[in-house]
Design an enzyme around this catalytic site. Structure first.
Site, PDB file in Angstrom:
ATOM      1  N   GLU A 272      -7.428   4.709   7.492  1.00  0.00           N
ATOM      2  CA  GLU A 272      -7.206   6.125   7.173  1.00  0.00           C
ATOM      3  C   GLU A 272      -8.436   6.732   6.516  1.00  0.00           C
ATOM      4  O   GLU A 272      -8.718   7.916   6.673  1.00  0.00           O
ATOM      5  CB  GLU A 272      -5.935   6.272   6.313  1.00  0.00           C
ATOM      6  CG  GLU A 272      -4.693   6.091   7.189  1.00  0.00           C
ATOM      7  CD  GLU A 272      -3.459   5.581   6.483  1.00  0.00           C
ATOM      8  OE1 GLU A 272      -3.393   5.616   5.251  1.00  0.00           O
ATOM      9  OE2 GLU A 272      -2.540   5.119   7.199  1.00  0.00           O
TER      10      GLU A 272
ATOM     11  N   LYS B 184       0.077   4.240  -0.496  1.00  0.00           N
ATOM     12  CA  LYS B 184      -0.597   5.437   0.026  1.00  0.00           C
ATOM     13  C   LYS B 184      -0.321   6.652  -0.879  1.00  0.00           C
ATOM     14  O   LYS B 184      -0.186   6.493  -2.078  1.00  0.00           O
ATOM     15  CB  LYS B 184      -0.187   5.678   1.485  1.00  0.00           C
ATOM     16  CG  LYS B 184      -0.397   4.421   2.344  1.00  0.00           C
ATOM     17  CD  LYS B 184      -0.293   4.656   3.828  1.00  0.00           C
ATOM     18  CE  LYS B 184      -0.486   3.340   4.578  1.00  0.00           C
ATOM     19  NZ  LYS B 184      -0.533   3.509   6.021  1.00  0.00           N
TER      20      LYS B 184
ATOM     21  N   GLU C 126      -5.996  -4.846  10.524  1.00  0.00           N
ATOM     22  CA  GLU C 126      -5.044  -3.769  10.754  1.00  0.00           C
ATOM     23  C   GLU C 126      -5.435  -3.004  12.009  1.00  0.00           C
ATOM     24  O   GLU C 126      -6.249  -2.070  11.940  1.00  0.00           O
ATOM     25  CB  GLU C 126      -5.039  -2.800   9.566  1.00  0.00           C
ATOM     26  CG  GLU C 126      -4.576  -3.419   8.265  1.00  0.00           C
ATOM     27  CD  GLU C 126      -3.964  -2.365   7.351  1.00  0.00           C
ATOM     28  OE1 GLU C 126      -2.812  -2.552   6.957  1.00  0.00           O
ATOM     29  OE2 GLU C 126      -4.619  -1.353   7.081  1.00  0.00           O
TER      30      GLU C 126
ATOM     31  N   HIS D 208     -10.010   0.998   4.616  1.00  0.00           N
ATOM     32  CA  HIS D 208      -8.744   1.279   5.304  1.00  0.00           C
ATOM     33  C   HIS D 208      -8.993   2.276   6.433  1.00  0.00           C
ATOM     34  O   HIS D 208      -9.781   3.219   6.289  1.00  0.00           O
ATOM     35  CB  HIS D 208      -7.712   1.824   4.315  1.00  0.00           C
ATOM     36  CG  HIS D 208      -6.338   1.876   4.906  1.00  0.00           C
ATOM     37  ND1 HIS D 208      -5.945   2.885   5.761  1.00  0.00           N
ATOM     38  CD2 HIS D 208      -5.299   1.038   4.814  1.00  0.00           C
ATOM     39  CE1 HIS D 208      -4.698   2.654   6.148  1.00  0.00           C
ATOM     40  NE2 HIS D 208      -4.281   1.536   5.583  1.00  0.00           N
TER      41      HIS D 208
ATOM     42  N   ASN E 251       0.869  -1.183   0.000  1.00  0.00           N
ATOM     43  CA  ASN E 251       0.000   0.000   0.000  1.00  0.00           C
ATOM     44  C   ASN E 251       0.899   1.223   0.000  1.00  0.00           C
ATOM     45  O   ASN E 251       1.445   1.596   1.038  1.00  0.00           O
ATOM     46  CB  ASN E 251      -0.899  -0.041   1.243  1.00  0.00           C
ATOM     47  CG  ASN E 251      -1.788   1.181   1.354  1.00  0.00           C
ATOM     48  OD1 ASN E 251      -1.867   1.987   0.422  1.00  0.00           O
ATOM     49  ND2 ASN E 251      -2.459   1.326   2.492  1.00  0.00           N
TER      50      ASN E 251
ATOM     51  N   SER F 261       2.682  -1.730  10.626  1.00  0.00           N
ATOM     52  CA  SER F 261       4.112  -1.741  10.952  1.00  0.00           C
ATOM     53  C   SER F 261       4.797  -3.077  10.684  1.00  0.00           C
ATOM     54  O   SER F 261       5.720  -3.464  11.413  1.00  0.00           O
ATOM     55  CB  SER F 261       4.342  -1.298  12.405  1.00  0.00           C
ATOM     56  OG  SER F 261       3.906   0.042  12.577  1.00  0.00           O
TER      57      SER F 261
ATOM     58  N   GLY G  30       1.657   2.462  10.908  1.00  0.00           N
ATOM     59  CA  GLY G  30       2.613   3.563  10.770  1.00  0.00           C
ATOM     60  C   GLY G  30       3.256   3.985  12.082  1.00  0.00           C
ATOM     61  O   GLY G  30       3.887   5.038  12.144  1.00  0.00           O
TER      62      GLY G  30
END
Ligand code: PGA
Length: 259
Positions: free
Chosen positions: A98, A13, A166, A96, A11, A212, A172
């Site tokens: 985000e 991003k 996730e 996701h 990904n 991560s 991250g």
């Protein structure tokens, strides 16, 4: 022989221009890859074309980071499933964290996105996971149950449906979940899929871990029989790290399946 082939999804991003993304894709194409692990790359929309060209004929799949809930029309700035299909995309991220956090998207949106993808024969990669506060409050199982409700309208799973667990607190942050935590949640998810769609579909559905993932922790995470691969952000931007993750994913599992 594993029941489910492992899959690594990169990904990228909002991190690479089309030119830089194509160069990175070419670097991944050039490296040796284990035959037993599938690889997909999700660049930004403007990079799909050039990355797709770099991946053509290589066996590495092209993925997209999102899709819009509607089929077509006056939706300025949005991208439809048919556009992604025409661009050569095979797999599309849905849900996701985000997008949940930054764009306020919720399960009804994800249901519609998965419907649009199914209409076009594209596989959804449905991302689920709890926040730190939800885990600390002991609410992880509830949160995942609510997130699985995006599939309520489906009597059969969308073709190619894959999950990514996730945990939001691991994305991250450098703080990946432990293999044991991940194995437990994947078993819980697989049980939820079995209730919905039956045990044989549950047994054949891939559940990836994301948050991560790094060359350092991948061998432990991928040693879990329940972990069918990874959805990887940061480490997927470094070709030698991708090579290390693929090697870890190709190694045999040692952890017990808990389903
Ligand atoms: P990360 O991102 O590997 O950088 O934590 C994972 C993701 O957001 O899919």
């Amino acid at each position: 022989m594993r029941v489910r082939r492992r899959l690594l999804v990169a990904n990228w991003k909002m991190t690479r221009t089309p030119a830089a993304a194509a160069a990175l894709a070419r670097a991944l194409v050039a490296m040796a890859r284990p035959a037993e692990v599938d690889l997909a790359i999700a660049p930004s929309f403007p990079a799909l074309d050039r990355v797709g060209a770099a991946l053509s004929g290589t066996g590495i799949a092209l993925a997209a980071q999102d899709v819009y809930v509607e089929k077509e029309g006056a939706f300025t700035g949005e991208v439809s499933a048919s556009m992604l299909k025409d661009a050569g995309v095979a797999l599309v991220l849905v849900g996701h964290s985000e997008r949940r956090l930054l764009r306020g998207e919720r399960e009804p949106d994800f249901a519609r996105k998965m419907e649009r993808l199914t209409e076009e024969g594209l596989a959804p990669l449905y991302c689920v996971g709890e926040t730190r506060a939800e885990r600390d409050a002991g609410r992880t199982a509830d949160v995942l149950r609510n997130q699985l409700a995006a599939l309520d309208g489906f009597s059969a799973p969308p073709p190619g449906l894959t999950f990514a667990y996730e945990p939001v607190w691991a994305i991250g942050t450098g703080l990946a979940a432990t293999p044991r935590m991940v194995g437990d949640v994947h078993a819980l998810l697989r049980a939820g899929i079995a209730v919905r769609f039956g045990p044989s579909i549950a047994a054949s559905t891939r559940i990836l871990y994301g948050g991560s993932v790094s060359p350092g922790n991948a061998p432990g995470l991928f040693a879990e029989a329940e972990v069918d691969g990874g959805l990887v952000g940061g480490a997927s931007l470094v070709a030698k790290d991708v090579a290390a993750l693929l090697a870890a994913a190709a190694a045999p599992t040692t952890g017990a399946a808990r389903a």
